[in-house]
Design a protein around this motif. Structure first.
Motif, short mmCIF file in Angstrom:
data_model
loop_
_atom_site.label_atom_id
_atom_site.label_comp_id
_atom_site.label_asym_id
_atom_site.label_seq_id
_atom_site.Cartn_x
_atom_site.Cartn_y
_atom_site.Cartn_z
N LYS A 97 5.88 -3.59 -13.91
CA LYS A 97 4.86 -2.76 -14.62
C LYS A 97 3.65 -3.71 -14.92
CE LYS A 97 4.45 -0.93 -19.20
NZ LYS A 97 5.06 -0.62 -20.69
N GLU A 98 4.05 -4.86 -15.52
CA GLU A 98 2.81 -5.78 -15.68
C GLU A 98 1.86 -6.10 -14.66
OE1 GLU A 98 3.55 -9.20 -18.12
OE2 GLU A 98 5.38 -8.39 -19.05
N VAL A 99 2.53 -6.33 -13.39
CA VAL A 99 1.62 -6.52 -12.28
C VAL A 99 1.12 -5.41 -11.81
CG1 VAL A 99 1.93 -7.33 -9.99
CG2 VAL A 99 3.39 -8.18 -11.54
N PHE A 100 1.60 -4.09 -11.89
CA PHE A 100 0.81 -2.96 -11.39
C PHE A 100 -0.22 -2.86 -12.42
CE2 PHE A 100 4.98 -0.83 -9.61
CZ PHE A 100 4.63 -1.36 -8.43
N ASN A 101 -0.31 -2.92 -14.03
CA ASN A 101 -1.22 -2.88 -14.73
C ASN A 101 -2.36 -3.80 -14.31
OD1 ASN A 101 0.06 -0.68 -15.89
ND2 ASN A 101 0.77 -1.93 -17.55
N LYS A 102 -2.12 -4.93 -13.98
CA LYS A 102 -3.22 -6.08 -13.99
C LYS A 102 -4.01 -5.54 -12.48
CE LYS A 102 -1.31 -10.20 -15.58
NZ LYS A 102 -1.89 -10.25 -16.88
N PHE A 103 -3.14 -5.00 -11.64
CA PHE A 103 -4.09 -4.81 -10.14
C PHE A 103 -4.34 -3.29 -10.10
CE2 PHE A 103 -1.97 -8.56 -9.12
CZ PHE A 103 -2.82 -9.23 -8.16
N TYR A 104 -4.02 -2.35 -11.19
CA TYR A 104 -4.53 -1.01 -10.91
C TYR A 104 -6.10 -0.76 -11.03
CZ TYR A 104 -2.79 3.79 -11.38
OH TYR A 104 -2.01 4.85 -11.23
N PRO A 105 -6.69 -1.70 -11.78
CA PRO A 105 -8.23 -1.52 -11.59
C PRO A 105 -8.92 -2.08 -10.35
CG PRO A 105 -7.59 -2.51 -13.82
CD PRO A 105 -6.47 -2.55 -12.69
N ILE A 106 -8.18 -2.77 -9.43
CA ILE A 106 -8.84 -3.40 -8.22
C ILE A 106 -8.15 -2.93 -7.02
CG2 ILE A 106 -9.85 -5.06 -9.48
CD1 ILE A 106 -7.55 -6.98 -8.43
N VAL A 107 -6.89 -2.22 -7.02
CA VAL A 107 -6.34 -1.73 -5.61
C VAL A 107 -7.31 -0.72 -5.02
CG1 VAL A 107 -4.15 -2.21 -6.69
CG2 VAL A 107 -4.94 0.11 -6.82
N ASP A 108 -7.22 -0.62 -3.68
CA ASP A 108 -8.02 0.24 -2.83
C ASP A 108 -7.10 1.51 -2.46
OD1 ASP A 108 -10.30 -1.65 -2.23
OD2 ASP A 108 -8.72 -2.83 -1.38
N GLN A 109 -5.83 1.24 -2.33
CA GLN A 109 -5.01 2.64 -2.38
C GLN A 109 -3.77 2.38 -2.98
OE1 GLN A 109 -4.31 3.14 1.89
NE2 GLN A 109 -3.24 1.42 2.11
N VAL A 110 -2.88 3.47 -3.11
CA VAL A 110 -1.56 3.47 -3.79
C VAL A 110 -0.68 4.16 -2.48
CG1 VAL A 110 -0.08 4.22 -5.63
CG2 VAL A 110 -2.49 3.55 -5.91
N ILE A 111 0.24 3.78 -2.21
CA ILE A 111 1.44 4.23 -1.54
C ILE A 111 2.52 4.52 -2.44
CG2 ILE A 111 3.23 4.20 0.32
CD1 ILE A 111 0.85 2.16 1.84
N LEU A 112 2.66 5.93 -2.64
CA LEU A 112 3.93 6.23 -3.77
C LEU A 112 5.20 7.00 -3.17
CD1 LEU A 112 4.28 6.60 -7.04
CD2 LEU A 112 3.13 8.87 -6.60
N THR A 113 6.29 6.35 -3.56
CA THR A 113 7.43 7.17 -3.22
C THR A 113 7.87 7.96 -4.50
OG1 THR A 113 8.06 5.61 -1.76
CG2 THR A 113 9.89 7.02 -2.50
N GLN A 114 7.98 9.29 -4.58
CA GLN A 114 8.51 9.98 -5.62
C GLN A 114 9.97 10.54 -5.66
OE1 GLN A 114 4.98 12.62 -7.21
NE2 GLN A 114 6.06 11.68 -9.21
N LEU A 115 10.83 9.98 -6.18
CA LEU A 115 12.21 10.44 -6.03
C LEU A 115 12.72 11.44 -7.22
CD1 LEU A 115 12.06 7.00 -5.79
CD2 LEU A 115 14.04 7.63 -4.39
N ALA A 116 13.43 12.16 -6.69
CA ALA A 116 13.92 13.32 -7.59
C ALA A 116 15.45 12.72 -8.19
CB ALA A 116 14.44 14.62 -7.07
#
Length: 172
Positions: A97-116
């Motif tokens: 979470k902390e790493v995602f929050n730091k990088f969210y403003p500068i990432v170019d793309q997100v690859i997301l796996t959503q699990l049920a």
């Protein structure tokens, strides 16, 4: 290019706060992860490294306030996320979470796996901001629904892969 690779349930749950305990384990997701990150650089926080360990065939970078005892060959530690910006390679940010929050403003793309995956028994969990994803990124790809067995619960799960690109002009 900086890419976030995130796995979460439909509510955005990525894990238990402060824990390296896995909430699910999908072979299908791990294969997808390998196909996307092999022979590249991955960056993770300390708890994610404790949970997942070193990935072979990748440059493993751990963002940590202190160097973790038990340094392993092929694992590099940095204490400032801005050092990643100086790397001249593609980087896959894999959590937590902390790493995602730091990088969210500068990432170019997100690859997301959503699990049920139902996680009502999780008392204190970390979330990935799905609303922010939809506001700042454009969906470019969505897979069919796939089925796997969760190795943690032993139950059948469904999952879907999506790829998102940052909207033009949206940098924070």
């Amino acid at each position: 290019m900086i890419t976030m690779m995130v796995a979460c349930n439909s509510a955005g749950v990525i894990g238990i706060s402060g824990s390296s305990k896995r909430l699910w384990h999908s072979s299908v997701d791990m294969k997808f992860f390998k196909e996307n990150t092999e022979n590249n650089t991955i960056l993770m926080g300390h708890n994610t490294f404790k949970d997942l360990g070193r990935f072979p065939d990748r440059n493993n970078v751990v963002l940590s306030r202190t160097v973790v005892p038990g340094f392993r060959e092929g694992v590099y530690y940095i204490d400032d996320y801005k050092a990643v910006l100086e790397l001249e390679v593609d980087v896959f940010v894999i959590g937590g979470k902390e790493v995602f929050n730091k990088f969210y403003p500068i990432v170019d793309q997100v690859i997301l796996t959503q699990l049920a995956v139902g996680l009502s028994e999780v008392p204190d969990y970390d979330l990935f901001d799905l609303d922010r994803l939809e506001n700042e990124f454009v969906l470019g790809y969505e897979s069919n629904i796939l089925v796997d067995m969760d190795k943690v619960s032993g139950k059948r799960i469904e999952l879907c892969f999506t790829k998102w690109s940052r909207r033009q002009g949206v940098l924070n």
